[in-house]
Design an enzyme around this catalytic site. Structure first.
Site, PDB file in Angstrom:
ATOM      1  N   THR A   1      63.437 -58.113 -18.570  1.00  0.00           N
ATOM      2  CA  THR A   1      64.625 -57.374 -18.829  1.00  0.00           C
ATOM      3  C   THR A   1      64.909 -56.443 -17.504  1.00  0.00           C
ATOM      4  OG1 THR A   1      64.480 -57.190 -21.258  1.00  0.00           O
ATOM      5  CG2 THR A   1      65.343 -55.667 -20.131  1.00  0.00           C
TER       6      THR A   1
ATOM      7  N   LYS B   1      55.418 -46.967 -17.018  1.00  0.00           N
ATOM      8  CA  LYS B   1      54.812 -45.587 -17.465  1.00  0.00           C
ATOM      9  C   LYS B   1      53.556 -45.721 -17.863  1.00  0.00           C
ATOM     10  CE  LYS B   1      58.144 -46.383 -20.052  1.00  0.00           C
ATOM     11  NZ  LYS B   1      58.858 -47.638 -20.651  1.00  0.00           N
TER      12      LYS B   1
ATOM     13  N   ILE C   1      68.000 -41.624 -15.774  1.00  0.00           N
ATOM     14  CA  ILE C   1      68.181 -40.066 -15.435  1.00  0.00           C
ATOM     15  C   ILE C   1      67.028 -39.845 -14.006  1.00  0.00           C
ATOM     16  CG2 ILE C   1      67.551 -37.934 -15.966  1.00  0.00           C
ATOM     17  CD1 ILE C   1      67.851 -38.739 -18.967  1.00  0.00           C
TER      18      ILE C   1
ATOM     19  N   LYS D   1      55.268 -40.450 -20.554  1.00  0.00           N
ATOM     20  CA  LYS D   1      56.234 -40.007 -19.695  1.00  0.00           C
ATOM     21  C   LYS D   1      56.082 -38.533 -19.314  1.00  0.00           C
ATOM     22  CE  LYS D   1      59.612 -43.260 -21.593  1.00  0.00           C
ATOM     23  NZ  LYS D   1      60.828 -43.721 -22.302  1.00  0.00           N
TER      24      LYS D   1
END
Length: 463
Positions: A33, A125, A156, A225
């Site tokens: 992906t 992460k 973001i 995160k």
């Protein structure tokens, strides 16, 4: 008055060495992906990206399990291998993009690339939450960069905001919705009145949740995160192992409805808050479902979207909103990191933006994560009772246990499932978790109480 010499208004010409920089050569492990999205966006926007980077960015070698599938994605001009170490140490690679995921093997590939003098870009992460301190130390030792914007909130640019845009600020807290799967589930539970299991099934059917969604629904992904965000916000090492993590698997639709009655919505939040009381300073580092005021901006972040809020002493509260998942959304962050790496040519390591926003000598190794008992927030309690007339007894009992009660109400009948008895809803003022835990334990034995007491934190996140 002194007069400066008259300057030409024409832009100075670039030295030939700058205009003739060879492309940044990229090796990629994984073409799923993230990898496929990165290749697709690089190919589509190559001229625009080169104009911003000052040089081209070229994928030269890819490692994949299926070479046939990889060739169908990248074509015949990119070398292919099924040996990750061959990519990590390839002599014609300047930067490794680790797009395979996982922690153990990925750690080995990344460290091998660093030892071979390669920069690293990753959206992994879990890798950085568990092994980031080791990886960043190795990168400093070998003078290379590790970039990871895609590891937190995907589209973001929150890592860049903390490390660069808000660099003048003493950050007080960072909080947000940083897992799209759980936000989708909670949105469904509120909007459609369905239970957790049904909302999860919908998320899986639409591709918002994995076949095994454990990392998402148990809060682990969000904890990865928020641990990275806390390190960048407060100048501390990555302390994922110390984070307090609670998911949404036990959350009941009844509490979603009761929160609405009280003027709140339930969101799974990652929260990192720096606190100082007397001579003690530490960081609250936690993930939990929490009530957010219905008028708050975070309460209106729905579906699979993400949002992060940061409070700085100078900036005040700022908010960052966008997609928290997706192939090209992740590619946007990965390529932004590649552009940053492309701009490093000729830059001494000491002059680069540090991996965690603070130069190594300034990282506070002693800044600890506060224990759960010391976390200080408002709380919501739902207390099943035998009779609605016992509402006053519940409020009085909690007040006697030093819990600062702000509001006591009965759950509306329309919120209650069939056969459910009356429920007393309590909102407290800010109080230590230890005080609430003791009071709830004692309340469970009260003769008015007809079942387990449910507690959730309330986050106002005020400016």
């Amino acid at each position: 008055m002194y007069r400066d010499p008259v300057q030409s208004l024409e832009a100075p010409s670039l030295p030939s060495s700058a205009t003739a920089l060879r492309p940044l050569r990229v090796g990629m492990i994984g073409i799923g992906t993230v990898g496929e999205g990165t290749f697709r966006v690089l190919a589509r926007n190559q001229a625009l990206i080169a104009a911003r980077a000052g040089r081209g960015i070229k994928l030269v070698v890819v490692c994949a399990r299926s070479l046939a599938r990889a060739m169908s994605v990248v074509g015949k001009d990119v070398a292919l291998t099924n040996d990750p170490m061959q990519v990590a140490t390839h002599p014609d690679v300047d930067v490794l993009v680790e797009a395979a995921g996982g922690t153990g093997p990925a750690r080995d590939w990344v460290l091998a690339a660093i030892r071979a003098g390669k920069h690293v870009v990753t959206a992994n992460k879990a890798l950085l939450a568990e092994h980031g301190n080791e990886i960043f130390a190795a990168a400093r030792q070998h003078g290379v960069a590790v970039a990871y914007e895609g590891a937190v909130a995907v589209s973001i640019p929150i890592v860049k905001a903390l490390r660069e845009g808000l660099t003048a600020n003493r950050i007080e807290w960072v909080a947000g919705i940083i897992n799209g799967t759980t936000n989708f589930i909670l949105s469904k539970m509120r909007d459609e009145g369905v239970g957790f299991a049904e909302a999860l099934a919908q998320a899986q059917a639409l591709g918002y949740a994995e076949a095994d969604p454990t990392f998402d629904i148990e809060g682990v992904d969000a904890a990865h995160k928020i641990s990275l965000l806390a390190a960048n916000a407060f100048g501390m090492p990555v302390r994922f192992a110390d984070a307090q993590v609670e998911g949404i698997t036990t959350l009941q639709g009844l509490d979603v409805a009761c929160a609405e009655q009280l003027g709140y919505r339930i969101k799974l939040l990652g929260v990192a808050k720096r606190r100082k009381e007397g001579d003690t300073e530490g960081v609250e580092l936690r993930v939990q479902p929490a009530l957010v005021p219905a008028a708050h901006l975070l309460a209106h972040v729905n579906g699979s979207m993400n949002a992060v809020m940061v409070k700085g002493d100078a900036s005040g509260v700022t908010m960052y909103y966008g997609a928290g998942a997706g192939s090209e959304q992740t590619a946007s962050a990965v390529i932004a990191d590649l552009v940053d790496v492309a701009r490093l040519d000729g830059t001494h390591a000491a002059q680069r933006v540090p991996h965690l926003g603070f130069h190594p000598h300034a990282v506070d190794e002693q800044l600890a994560v506060l224990p759960r008992a010391a976390v200080h927030t408002r709380h919501y309690l739902r207390v099943p009772v035998h009779s609605a007339q016992q509402i006053e007894a519940v409020g009085a009992w909690l007040a006697a246990q030093q819990v600062p009660v702000l509001q006591v109400a009965l759950a509306h009948d329309k919120a209650l499932p069939l056969g459910s008895g009356p429920q007393v809803l309590v909102l407290t003022d800010a109080v230590a978790q230890a005080t609430v835990d003791l009071a709830v334990h004692a309340l469970a034995a009260h003769p008015a109480v007809a079942g387990p007491v449910v507690t959730l934190r309330v986050e106002t996140l005020e400016g």
